[in-house]
Structure formats: C-alpha cells, structure tokens
Scaffold this motif. Structure first.
Motif, short mmCIF file in Angstrom:
data_model
loop_
_atom_site.label_atom_id
_atom_site.label_comp_id
_atom_site.label_asym_id
_atom_site.label_seq_id
_atom_site.Cartn_x
_atom_site.Cartn_y
_atom_site.Cartn_z
N GLN A 1 23.33 46.18 -20.36
CA GLN A 1 24.42 45.99 -19.35
C GLN A 1 24.21 47.42 -18.38
O GLN A 1 24.40 47.30 -17.22
N ARG A 2 24.34 48.46 -19.31
CA ARG A 2 24.50 49.80 -18.69
C ARG A 2 23.07 50.07 -17.75
O ARG A 2 23.11 50.63 -16.65
N LEU A 3 21.93 49.84 -18.28
CA LEU A 3 20.57 49.84 -17.54
C LEU A 3 20.82 49.26 -16.30
O LEU A 3 20.51 49.49 -15.31
N SER A 4 21.34 47.79 -16.32
CA SER A 4 21.29 47.13 -15.22
C SER A 4 22.24 47.75 -14.07
O SER A 4 22.03 47.65 -12.99
N ARG A 5 23.40 48.04 -14.45
CA ARG A 5 24.34 48.92 -13.64
C ARG A 5 23.67 49.89 -12.75
O ARG A 5 23.78 50.36 -11.80
N TYR A 6 22.98 50.68 -13.70
CA TYR A 6 22.09 51.91 -13.30
C TYR A 6 21.39 51.75 -12.17
O TYR A 6 21.36 52.23 -11.32
N ALA A 7 20.51 50.48 -12.54
CA ALA A 7 19.54 49.94 -11.58
C ALA A 7 20.00 49.42 -10.32
O ALA A 7 19.35 49.96 -9.16
N GLN A 8 21.06 48.64 -10.38
CA GLN A 8 21.86 48.03 -9.16
C GLN A 8 22.13 49.21 -8.18
O GLN A 8 21.81 49.27 -6.93
N ASN A 9 22.79 50.10 -8.89
CA ASN A 9 23.24 51.38 -8.14
C ASN A 9 22.21 52.21 -7.26
O ASN A 9 22.23 52.45 -6.17
#
Length: 308
Positions: A218-226
C-alpha cells in the motif's frame, strides 16, 4: 528543485550518485530487451517491434521495478523479466498513442514514429505483438518466484494496461479534447489512469516479486501514484517550455490538440509547486524502508528536476 546527481541521505553516508545508478540499470535493461526479441520470420513485425522498443528512452519504468524489488529484499534476476515486460507495455502505448487516430505524432525519442516508418497497419500489429509478448515473457522467464506472486504480477499488469488503467485514461483524454470545462478531477482521472497506473504497476510488481507485506505494498502504491501525477505535471510543463530537440518528440502538441493540462488550469509556477508537494508525499511513504529506499527517493526528486 533538488539536485539529484549526488543525493546525501544521512551524515556519514557516501552521496548516492543517481546518474551512475540509472546508467548501470539502464545498461542491464537495454541488454535484456535486446535479447528478448530476436528477428525471425516474418521479419517485418519483429523489426517493427524492436524499432520502437530499442529506440532509447530513460527506461524509468523498468528501473523502478528493479529498484523496488532490490529495496524490498529481492534481486535483479527475480525482477528483470517483469521490468522488461513493463517496458514492452509502455512501448506499445507509445506506438498506439502516436497513431493518426490518436495523437498523430511524427516523432518519438528523436526518431520517426513507428507508423511513419512501417505504416499504420504494421504499427498497430507491432503494439499488439509487444503487449501479448509482455505477458508471455513474465510467465515464461520469471524464475525462483512462487507461482502465486507471478500470477499477482500478471494480474497487476493486465489491470494497469486495460480499461481500468491506461486504456480508460486514454478514452477520457480523447473525449476531453477541445472541451473548455474539463475539471481538475477529470484531469486527475485521465493521468491517474493513463500515466500513473503503469508507474504504480512498476513499483508494486517489484514489491510483489520480493514478497513485500500487504501494508508495504500500500505504501509503494501511494508512492507510485504520487510520482506518477508529478511526472505528468512536469510533462505538461515541458510540452510548453522545452524544444522538440530536448523532448525528442513534437513540442506544443497539447496546445495544438486543445487539451486541458495542469499548467492551463494552474499556471506553470503553481503546477511546479503541486508536483513538488506530490514528490514530498511520495517520499514520506518510503520512511519504513530506511536507507534501502535511497534509489527510489532519488528517482522521485529526479522527476521534478528533469528537462526532457
């Protein structure tokens, strides 16, 4: 803007040289892509696929996959097939995006676009060939990874490129051309799907292959979306401020196509501010990974400082 060639993470730690890191990883990716698609009969389709796949570029997407896998405890051998597949999918999207029925562009990465060299028919088929081969390549070449993780990666790739991802974003993008009432919500939808979805797949797939926990995914997903949205904002700015030679593709295309962009809604300075805020938010997601996150942090900074 943050200088990224030498990023010092902690006092006492040697500066991280992003340029050297990107060059090293790019060399690995280029060699793997070259090996992945030999020219066999019928030669024309393989030549067309290779023409666009090996046309250069920053290789940021495969490098993000490799870097994330390494950060999460995996290795290059584990993630290289998926990294190559991501570049194949990205190249497919560029070939199709440049077609007369889409953005109708003549240049990409400083070279004539695929359809200008091989014709619309072969360009469409080259994109189709790369997309199909990407999934085959992951399934056939990923070694020493549990089958469940490989299936998760394949599912992520499919979602990123389909109607729930890139294709859906492209449809809304086409529908929004020449409209004067496109909202920031619609613009965010377009680029969360058209740009950020594939970048998210790059990062998350690297984590999946390394066996990352659901919370860290989930953290990686938010990093990538940003970083994905920040990447697009900077792209929109460069379309206005950079030359064709700097971009390697036609400059000012958004204005010609009457597309709503972040600078057209916010102005250039506010767009830069928004991109920087997104990068700060992205980096905050990597705190639990400590110094292992240095390459991903440096890449995030690079996104807002790039000139092409």
């Amino acid at each position: 803007m943050v200088a990224t060639d030498n990023l010092q993470m902690n006092s006492g730690q040697a500066p991280f040289n992003l340029s050297a890191y990107l060059q090293e990883q790019q060399t690995i990716v280029e060699a793997a892509l070259d090996r992945a698609i030999p020219v066999i009969y019928p030669e024309k389709i393989y030549e067309a696929m290779r023409y666009s796949l090996l046309a250069g570029g920053k290789r940021l997407r495969p490098i993000l996959c490799l870097a994330t896998c390494q950060m999460a405890g995996g290795n290059t051998e584990t993630s290289l097939p998926t990294a190559c597949a991501l570049e194949m999918i990205h190249t497919m999207s560029l070939i199709h995006d440049d077609l007369p029925a889409m953005d109708n562009d003549d240049y990409r990465r400083g070279k004539l676009t695929n359809h200008k060299v091989y014709g619309d028919d072969i360009a469409i088929l080259a994109g189709d060939g790369l997309l199909a081969y990407a999934f085959e390549f992951v399934a056939a070449n990923t070694k020493n990874v549990p089958a469940e993780r490989v299936l998760q990666v394949i599912a992520r790739l499919g979602k990123a490129v389909g109607a729930a991802g890139l294709v859906g974003g492209q449809v809304v993008d086409l529908e929004s051309e020449a409209k004067t009432d496109v909202s920031i919500e619609t613009l965010n939808f377009i680029h969360n799907h058209k740009t950020a979805a594939l970048l998210e797949a790059c990062v998350v797939c690297g984590g999946i292959l390394a066996g990352t926990s659901a919370e860290d995914l989930q953290r990686l997903s938010r990093y990538a979306q940003n970083i994905g949205l920040a990447f697009q904002i900077i792209d929109d700015i460069l379309d206005i401020t950079a030359t064709q030679e700097e971009l390697g593709k036609t400059a000012g295309k958004d204005l010609q196509a009457q597309k709503v962009t972040y600078p057209s809604l916010w102005g250039i300075e506010e767009s830069k501010n928004q991109a920087q805020q997104l990068i700060s938010s992205a980096i905050s997601q990597l705190e639990p990974f400590g110094d292992k996150a240095t390459p991903l942090i440096a890449i995030a900074h690079y996104i807002t400082s790039r000139t092409h």
